[in-house]
Motif scaffolding. Structure first.
Motif, short mmCIF file in Angstrom:
data_model
loop_
_atom_site.label_atom_id
_atom_site.label_comp_id
_atom_site.label_asym_id
_atom_site.label_seq_id
_atom_site.Cartn_x
_atom_site.Cartn_y
_atom_site.Cartn_z
N GLU A 777 -4.25 -14.94 11.15
CA GLU A 777 -5.24 -14.43 10.22
C GLU A 777 -6.42 -13.74 10.81
N ALA A 778 -6.52 -13.41 12.15
CA ALA A 778 -7.46 -12.78 12.44
C ALA A 778 -6.71 -11.86 12.45
N VAL A 779 -6.20 -11.63 12.85
CA VAL A 779 -4.82 -9.81 12.41
C VAL A 779 -4.44 -9.10 11.39
N MET A 780 -4.93 -10.22 10.09
CA MET A 780 -4.09 -9.82 9.23
C MET A 780 -5.18 -9.13 8.17
N ASP A 781 -6.60 -8.90 8.71
CA ASP A 781 -7.93 -8.68 7.95
C ASP A 781 -7.78 -7.43 7.86
N GLU A 782 -7.10 -6.81 9.17
CA GLU A 782 -7.17 -4.86 8.89
C GLU A 782 -6.38 -4.26 7.86
N MET A 783 -7.46 -3.01 7.39
CA MET A 783 -7.44 -3.17 5.76
C MET A 783 -6.37 -1.31 6.09
N ALA A 784 -5.05 -1.09 5.13
CA ALA A 784 -4.69 0.10 5.34
C ALA A 784 -4.94 0.66 3.51
N THR A 785 -4.98 1.94 3.42
CA THR A 785 -5.13 2.50 2.48
C THR A 785 -3.75 3.06 1.41
N VAL A 786 -4.00 2.40 0.44
CA VAL A 786 -2.13 2.15 0.45
C VAL A 786 -2.72 3.56 -1.17
N VAL A 787 -2.20 4.61 -1.50
CA VAL A 787 -2.05 5.73 -2.43
C VAL A 787 -1.50 5.75 -3.92
N PHE A 788 -1.74 5.99 -4.93
CA PHE A 788 -0.64 5.62 -5.89
C PHE A 788 -0.48 6.82 -6.33
N GLN A 789 0.90 6.77 -6.68
CA GLN A 789 1.57 8.29 -7.05
C GLN A 789 2.37 8.30 -8.62
N ILE A 790 2.54 9.12 -9.21
CA ILE A 790 3.13 9.75 -10.33
C ILE A 790 3.36 10.84 -10.63
N ASN A 791 4.60 10.40 -10.82
CA ASN A 791 5.10 12.01 -10.61
C ASN A 791 5.05 12.35 -9.76
N GLY A 792 4.75 12.54 -8.68
CA GLY A 792 4.07 12.89 -7.27
C GLY A 792 3.07 13.21 -7.24
N LYS A 793 1.69 13.09 -8.34
CA LYS A 793 0.32 13.03 -8.15
C LYS A 793 -0.43 11.47 -7.97
N ILE A 794 -1.80 12.47 -7.18
CA ILE A 794 -1.99 10.72 -6.75
C ILE A 794 -2.98 11.05 -7.98
N ARG A 795 -3.01 9.82 -8.28
CA ARG A 795 -3.70 9.30 -9.64
C ARG A 795 -4.76 8.13 -9.05
N ASP A 796 -4.50 7.49 -7.70
CA ASP A 796 -5.09 6.12 -7.55
C ASP A 796 -5.26 5.39 -5.57
N LYS A 797 -6.41 5.58 -5.47
CA LYS A 797 -6.57 4.62 -3.82
C LYS A 797 -6.74 3.05 -4.01
N MET A 798 -6.66 2.37 -2.81
CA MET A 798 -7.31 1.46 -3.06
C MET A 798 -6.84 0.90 -1.36
N GLN A 799 -7.65 -0.05 -1.09
CA GLN A 799 -7.77 -0.70 0.71
C GLN A 799 -6.75 -2.05 0.09
N PHE A 800 -6.09 -1.97 1.07
CA PHE A 800 -5.04 -3.58 1.22
C PHE A 800 -5.34 -4.33 2.45
N PRO A 801 -5.59 -5.09 2.77
CA PRO A 801 -4.63 -6.19 4.21
C PRO A 801 -3.77 -5.67 4.64
N VAL A 802 -3.65 -5.28 5.71
CA VAL A 802 -2.03 -4.38 6.58
C VAL A 802 -1.29 -6.00 6.84
N GLY A 803 0.31 -5.15 5.62
CA GLY A 803 1.35 -5.99 5.69
C GLY A 803 1.20 -6.80 4.41
N THR A 804 0.47 -5.83 3.22
CA THR A 804 0.04 -6.54 2.21
C THR A 804 1.71 -6.35 1.27
N PRO A 805 2.33 -7.64 0.39
CA PRO A 805 3.65 -7.59 -0.01
C PRO A 805 3.45 -6.27 -1.14
#
Length: 844
Positions: A777-805
Motif C-alpha cells: 500500500e505504501a509503495v503502490m502510490d507511486e504514479m507513472a505516466t502511460v502514453v496511449f498511441q494509435i498507429n504510432g501517434k500519441i492520442r492521450d496520456k494518463m497517470q496510473f499507480p506504478v504496476g497497474t495491470p
C-alpha cells in the motif's frame, strides 16, 4: 553484555573489537544452516596471498559479502567460502629476492589476509578454508590431471611458447605485457619446448554452445569468450611443395576459399617445423635464421596486432596452387602464427589487409579475384575484404562470393585436394611450468614402459621442501635426486619423475567444487554435497579473468560432467565482473607503489566506513578513483546515523515505548496510513519505498544507489524529529523506522548495525533476523505516466499507480473519449503494452 557507553561519539574501534569477539564465539558469520532449506552459493574469486589485501580485494569481497548476507536473511542456506590460490610465480620470485621459503612467506601472507577479512566483518567460515599449496588440496589437483590423462585430454608435445629468460619459465599470453614479462619486466622470447597440455580444443564447440546456459552472464563477457575461442567456417586446402624428390603437402585453413585464385605468395609461420627442412640454400638459411631470431622476441599478441610492422623472408622454395597450378613462392612472416590454423596461410594480398601490406613492402604481385561490381580494376589500391563477384578465377568467374565458396569447396572435395572445415582460434592449454612452487605433475618416465601415470593410491606426489628454487631453465625439482629417482609403478624398474609443475590456473579450475566438502580426504569432493550446492549461484570477480580462468573452469566442469562425476555442465549460473579501484587514474599496484591498504582505512575510520565507501563510490562494475575525502564523508554519515538511532532509542525509552515489561518481539500496533498526518504519511511512504529500493538495488548490484536511498531516509527521519516535539512524535512510526533503518544498513555496515540493534534491546544478532518486507500500500502510490498511441501517434496520456495491470490500462483506453474518437468503427489488429510507459494500438 555491555553496550558501548558513549552514545554521542561513534567509537568504531570499541564496537568492532567487541563484535568480532562475539561473532567468532557464537559463529554468527557462518551462514550455512540446514540442507532442508533452499541453497544459495555465493563465491568471489579467491585471492593470491600476496600479503595484506588491496582495495581491489576489498571491493570484490565486500560486494560478495553483502549479497551473501542478504540471501541468508532472505531465508536461504548460504555457502560463502574463502580460500587462497597459494601456488605460483609471484611467491617464488618474492622468495628468491627475500631468501624466505615460498611456503613460509605464503602462510605468513595468508595470516595477514585472514586477519584483514575478519577485521572487515566478512562472513567466511575460516575453519573451512582451502589452501591450494597444501597436500590435502593439490593431491586432488594431481588426481584431476590423471583423470584428464585417462580421458586422452592430457598430452606432452612440442610447441612454441613465451619464454622469460629471467624467470626461466614459460608464460601465458596474458602474462606478457608489451613484449615483457609482467612479473619481472624482462623481454620475452618465443621458443619451442616439449610441454604438457590439456586438450581444451576438443571442447571448443561445447564451450560456445553452452553459452546458451549462461543467461546470468554479462553479454560483454560472453563476447570476449566467443572471440577468444574464435570459431570460423571455411576450407582446408592442400598445397604441394614443388619438388619431384619430396612429396610434401602443406595444408592451409581459409575462411575465403572463393579467393584461392588470388594467391600470389604462401607463408609459413617462422616456428613451423617445415621451415628448417625446406630451406636448403646456405645463404637463405642464414638469413632465415636471423629473421627467426628477431621474430622470436615479438609476442604472439604483438605479432597478431594490425599495427605491428610486417617482416618476412623468402625461403627459396615454391608450392603449387592446386586450383590454377601456378607456382607460388613460400615466405616466412611474423604475422603468421603456428598456433593458429595450420601455421601456414595462402596469401591473397588483394583481399586481405595484412597480406596487402606485406606484398607492397616486398613488391609481390597483387591479383584481384573478388570485385564489388563484377568488373576488374586497373590497379588494386587497397585490399577489398567484402563480398562480391568472382573475377580472374577461371571457371568460377561471375559467381557471387557466397556461391563461390561452396563451389570451390565442392571442387576441392571432388578432386581430393581439400575439404570443408571448422577452425578455432582457441589452442590447447599449456600447463607445464619450469618452476618450483606448484603442484608436481604426477607422471613417471620409464625406459621400458614409457610414460606412466602415478597410481592414484600414491597421491599426493609431495613437493619437496628443501629445494634451491633459483631458476635455471629446468625445474628446480630436476636437481633433487630423491624426488627425481623412483621406481616404475608398472615394471618396478628404475624410473624418473616429471619435474615440471602445473600452472596455477589448474588449481583454480576446480576449487569451487572443493569448497562444497573441504575436509573430505576420500575424494576431491563429495558428490552429494556437490549435487546440493553446485552450480555456484553468484560468482564475482574481475573481468580480466574472462578468458583464461573462466574458460578453464568451464572446460574442467565439462570434463567432470563427461566423466559422470557431476550432473551439470556449467559451474557458474551468474557472473558479475566488478570494476577496478584506481589511485590518481592508475590501477593500484604494489609494484608501482600506488597502494592504499584497507588497514589504513579501517584502523582510522573503521571497517564499516571502508565497506560503505567502497560500495558508495560508484557503480560496482565501473572503474572508480580512490578519494580520501569520500572516505571521510562516509565516516561522517555513519556518525550521523549513530546519533540518529541513539536519539530515537532514547526517546522511545523516555516515552515508554521500550519499557521493561514490553518485549521487542511483542507485536506492535499496526500503522494505518489513513490515521497518519501528512508529514507522517510522507515519512511512512519513504520508509517502505526505501526498503523496496534497497532490496532491489542490492540484488541488481546497484549498491551506490541503495546507500543513497538509506541516506535520503536518514534525512527524512532527522526532519521529522526536528519538526515535531518529542511528546508529539508518533512512536509506533519511530519504532518501525528505527528498526528498519538498522536492518537496511546491516549487510553494508555490519558492526555499527549490530551495536545499535543491541541498544535497541534485541536479543539475537541483527544478522540472523529475516530481511524486512515493505507495505504494498505504501509503495503502490507511486504514479507513472502511460502514453496511449494509435498507429504510432500519441492520442492521450494518463497517470496510473506504478504496476497497474495491463487489463486496467486497456479498459481505460477503450473508455477514453479522446481515444474512442480515433478508433470509431475501425478494427484493432494489434495491442502493445510496455509496463508503466506505453499502451499502443494498431487499427485499420
Amino acid at each position: 553484555m555491555p553496550g558501548i557507553k558513549n552514545i554521542e561519539n561513534y567509537d568504531h574501534k570499541a564496537i568492532e573489537k567487541k563484535w568480532n569477539i562475539e561473532w567468532e564465539k557464537n559463529k554468527i558469520n557462518d551462514l550455512k544452516t540446514v540442507k532442508e532449506k533452499q541453497k544459495f552459493y555465493c563465491l568471489e574469486m579467491f585471492p593470491y596471498p600476496s600479503g595484506e589485501p588491496h582495495m581491489g580485494h576489498a571491493r570484490n569481497y565486500t560486494i560478495g559479502d553483502v549479497i551473501a548476507r542478504l540471501q541468508s536473511r532472505k531465508g536461504y542456506n548460504v555457502l560463502h567460502p574463502m580460500g587462497y590460490d597459494a601456488f605460483g610465480l609471484p611467491a617464488e620470485n618474492a622468495a628468491i629476492k627475500s631468501g624466505m621459503h615460498p611456503r613460509e612467506s605464503t602462510f605468513k601472507n595468508i595470516d595477514r589476509m585472514r586477519t584483514a577479512f575478519k577485521r572487515m566483518g566478512m562472513t567466511y567460515n575460516f575453519n573451512d578454508e582451502i589452501v591450494t599449496c597444501e597436500p590435502d588440496y593439490y593431491k586432488w589437483t594431481q588426481w584431476l590431471f590423471l583423470l584428464l590423462y585417462k580421458m586422452d585430454l592430457a598430452e606432452k608435445k612440442s610447441g612454441p611458447v613465451n619464454w622469460c629468460n629471467s624467470c626461466q619459465t614459460v608464460l601465458a599470453n596474458e602474462q606478457v605485457i608489451s613484449g615483457r614479462c609482467e612479473r619481472c619486466n624482462t623481454e620475452v622470447v618465443r621458443k619451442n619446448l616439449t610441454q604438457w597440455y590439456f586438450k581444451i580444443t576438443k571442447y571448443a564447440q561445447s564451450l560456445l554452445d553452452d553459452m546458451e546456459l549462461l543467461k546470468g552472464w554479462p553479454e560483454r563477457v560472453l563476447t570476449i569468450q566467443k572471440n577468444w575461442i574464435g570459431r570460423s567456417e571455411g576450407a582446408r586446402i592442400n598445397f604441394k611443395l614443388t619438388d619431384d624428390n619430396e612429396k610434401i603437402e602443406i595444408p592451409v585453413f581459409t575462411t575465403r576459399p572463393d579467393t584461392v585464385f588470388g594467391v600470389t605468395f604462401f607463408i609459413l609461420a617462422p616456428e613451423h617445423p617445415l621451415v628448417d627442412k625446406i630451406v636448403t640454400d646456405p645463404k637463405i638459411k642464414e638469413e632465415i635464421k636471423k629473421l627467426k631470431n628477431k621474430i622470436s622476441k615479438q609476442t604472439e599478441i604483438e605479432r597478431g596486432s594490425a599495427e605491428v610492422e610486417k617482416i618476412g623472408g623468402f625461403t627459396g622454395r615454391y608450392v603449387i596452387n592446386p586450383l590454377n597450378k601456378e607456382k607460388v613462392p613460400v615466405w616466412i612472416a611474423n604475422y603468421v602464427l603456428s598456433e593458429y590454423g595450420t601455421g601456414a596461410i595462402m596469401a591473397v594480398p588483394a583481399h586481405d589487409e595484412r597480406d596487402f601490406e606485406f606484398a607492397q613492402k616486398y613488391k609481390i604481385k597483387i591479383r584481384e579475384v573478388i570485385s564489388a561490381s563484377g568488373k576488374i580494376s586497373d590497379e588494386v589500391q587497397v585490399a577489398y575484404t567484402g563480398e562480391g563477384i568472382m573475377v580472374n578465377s577461371g571457371s568460377f568467374n561471375s559467381l557471387k562470393s557466397t556461391e563461390g565458396k561452396k563451389a570451390v569447396i565442392d571442387f576441392l572435395v571432388k578432386n581430393n585436394i581439400g575439404n570443408a572445415e571448422i577452425n578455432y582460434k582457441l589452442k590447447d592449454w599449456l600447463i607445464s611450468r619450469q618452476r618450483y612452487w606448484g603442484a608436481p605433475i604426477p607422471v613417471i618416465y620409464c625406459k621400458k614402459c614409457g610414460t606412466v601415470p602415478v597410481p592414484e593410491k600414491d597421491l599426493p606426489v609431495i613437493l619437496p621442501y628443501n629445494v634451491d628454487f633459483k631458476p635455471t631453465g629446468l625445474s628446480p625439482l630436476a636437481y633433487i635426486d630423491e624426488f627425481v629417482n623412483t621406481a616404475c609403478p608398472e615394471c618396478g624398474g628404475k624410473a624418473v619423475r616429471e619435474t615440471d609443475t602445473m600452472d596455477t590456473f589448474v588449481c583454480s579450475s576446480w576449487y569451487f567444487l572443493r569448497y562444497c566438502s573441504p575436509h573430505d580426504d576420500i575424494e576431491p569432493f563429495n558428490k552429494d554435497d556437490v549435487r546440493y550446492w553446485m552450480p555456484v549461484d553468484q560468482y564475482i570477480g574481475g573481468i580480466e579473468h574472462a578468458t583464461m580462468h573462466l574458460i578453464y573452469s568451464r572446460f574442467i566442469t565439462k570434463v567432470l560432467h563427461d566423466a559422470n562425476l557431476i550432473d551439470f555442465r556449467e559451474p557458474f549460473t551468474r557472473y558479475y565482473p566488478h570494476g577496478v579501484v584506481t589511485l590518481g587514474g592508475q590501477k593500484m599496484s604494489k609494484s608501482k607503489g600506488n597502494i592504499v591498504n584497507p588497514s589504513e582505512i579501517y584502523n582510522k575510520y573503521g571497517s564499516d566506513t571502508l565497506r560503505l565507501y567502497i560500495l558508495f563510490v560508484g557503480p560496482a562494475d565501473s572503474i572508480v578513483d580512490w578519494s580520501d575525502s569520500g572516505v571521510e564523508g562516509s565516516y561522517r554519515f555513519l556518525s550521523r546515523f549513530w546519533r540518529l538511532i541513539n536519539q530515537n532509542i532514547s526517546n522511545l525509552k523516555n516515552y515508554g515505548h521500550m519499557s521493561l515489561d514490553k518485549k521487542p518481539e511483542d507485536p506492535r500496533p499496526e500503522i494505518i496510513m489513513s490515521d497518519l498526518s501528512t508529514l507522517e504519511k510522507d515519512y511512512y511512504k519513504k520508509l517502505h519505498k526505501t526498503v523496496k529500493k534497497v532490496t532491489e538495488d542490492i540484488f541488481r548490484f546497484n549498491f551506490n544507489t541503495a546507500i543513497s536511498a538509506i541516506m535520503e531516509l536518514v534525512n527524512i527521519m532527522y526532519k521529522y524529529n526536528d519538526e515535531v516535539k518529542p511528546q508529539d512524535l508518533n512512536y509506533n512510526l519511530i519504532y518501525e523506522a528505527t528498526e528498519k533503518a538498522i536492518l537496511l544498513i546491516s549487510p553494508i555496515a555490519p558492526f555499527i548495525s549490530e551495536e545499535l540493534w543491541f541498544k535497541f534491546a534485541r536479543k539475537f544478532s541483527v544478522h540472523k533476523v529475516l530481511w524486512p518486507d515493505f507495505s504494498r500500500e505504501a509503495v503502490m502510490d507511486e504514479m507513472a505516466t502511460v502514453v496511449f498511441q494509435i498507429n504510432g501517434k500519441i492520442r492521450d496520456k494518463m497517470q496510473f499507480p506504478v504496476g497497474t495491470p495491463e487489463k486496467e490500462i486497456e479498459n481505460f483506453a477503450f473508455s477514453s473519449e479522446k481515444i474512442k474518437n480515433y478508433i470509431k468503427d475501425r478494427k484493432v489488429i494489434k495491442k502493445i503494452y510496455v509496463r508503466d510507459k506505453l499502451f499502443s494500438m494498431v487499427v485499420c
